[in-house]
Design a protein around this motif. Structure first.
Motif, short mmCIF file in Angstrom:
data_model
loop_
_atom_site.label_atom_id
_atom_site.label_comp_id
_atom_site.label_asym_id
_atom_site.label_seq_id
_atom_site.Cartn_x
_atom_site.Cartn_y
_atom_site.Cartn_z
N ASP A 12 107.50 -24.88 -60.35
CA ASP A 12 107.01 -26.17 -59.57
C ASP A 12 106.35 -25.66 -58.34
O ASP A 12 105.37 -26.40 -57.99
N ASP A 13 106.49 -24.58 -57.87
CA ASP A 13 105.85 -24.31 -56.63
C ASP A 13 104.17 -23.74 -56.93
O ASP A 13 103.19 -23.90 -55.97
N ASP A 14 103.94 -23.72 -58.18
CA ASP A 14 102.81 -23.47 -58.60
C ASP A 14 101.72 -24.59 -58.84
O ASP A 14 100.53 -24.77 -58.91
N LEU A 15 102.27 -25.95 -58.77
CA LEU A 15 101.69 -27.06 -58.82
C LEU A 15 101.14 -27.67 -57.79
O LEU A 15 101.66 -27.38 -56.57
N LEU A 16 100.00 -28.36 -58.03
CA LEU A 16 99.49 -29.31 -56.86
C LEU A 16 100.28 -30.24 -56.30
O LEU A 16 101.16 -30.91 -56.93
N MET A 17 100.33 -30.30 -54.92
CA MET A 17 101.30 -31.36 -54.53
C MET A 17 100.92 -32.84 -55.09
O MET A 17 99.87 -33.15 -55.14
N ARG A 62 93.12 -33.63 -56.36
CA ARG A 62 93.83 -33.97 -55.19
C ARG A 62 93.19 -35.30 -54.61
O ARG A 62 94.00 -36.20 -54.45
N LEU A 75 97.51 -27.14 -61.46
CA LEU A 75 97.72 -26.22 -60.76
C LEU A 75 97.16 -26.06 -59.39
O LEU A 75 95.98 -26.27 -59.06
N ARG A 76 97.77 -25.54 -58.29
CA ARG A 76 97.35 -25.25 -56.87
C ARG A 76 96.14 -24.39 -57.00
O ARG A 76 95.36 -24.72 -56.02
N CYS A 77 96.09 -23.56 -57.48
CA CYS A 77 94.98 -22.52 -57.62
C CYS A 77 93.77 -22.66 -58.31
O CYS A 77 93.21 -21.78 -58.50
N SER A 78 93.79 -23.95 -58.89
CA SER A 78 92.69 -23.85 -59.78
C SER A 78 91.57 -24.49 -59.05
O SER A 78 91.41 -24.77 -58.02
N SER A 108 91.23 -28.17 -58.34
CA SER A 108 92.48 -28.80 -57.57
C SER A 108 92.09 -29.61 -56.53
O SER A 108 92.74 -30.74 -56.16
#
Length: 115
Positions: free
Chosen positions: A85-90, A61, A51-54, A57
């Protein structure tokens, strides 16, 4: 490095709070005297890894970028938490069911690792 016809394939099954997986990946990469491909499959409570907000992250990355590690997230786990999907890390890819994906990787010869 020793010549090997195929790289060692390691799949990290992350289904708990992901506090040790980054360290374990670094340890594997540091110890390997041969090519290694690494896939991190996140599901259940381990979904935070993807997740992007973890909290982790940024470290994840960096590993994705520098070490060509692939990270997969379980669609079932995302849906169960009301995430998309928007919550996932790029760079994180989706698999429909992590347990099935991991079973296929193991059948195909990947080493399954837990953290």
């Amino acid at each position: 490095m020793t010549d090997h016809p195929t790289p060692l394939c390691a799949v990290f099954a992350v289904n708990t709070t992901p506090t040790a997986v980054v360290r374990a990946i670094h340890n594997l990469l540091d110890a390997a005297a041969e090519p290694v491909t690494i896939e991190v499959v996140c599901f259940g409570p381990g979904l935070g890894e993807a997740l992007r907000c973890s909290d982790i992250s940024l470290e994840m990355r960096a590993l994705i970028d520098l070490a060509s590690i692939t990270v997969k997230a379980c669609r079932n786990s995302l849906d169960g938490r009301g995430l998309g999907d928007d919550d996932l890390l790029m760079g994180v890819e989706m698999v429909p069911a992590a347990v099935f994906h991991i079973a296929r990787r193991q059948r195909d010869g990947s080493s399954q690792l837990y953290t």
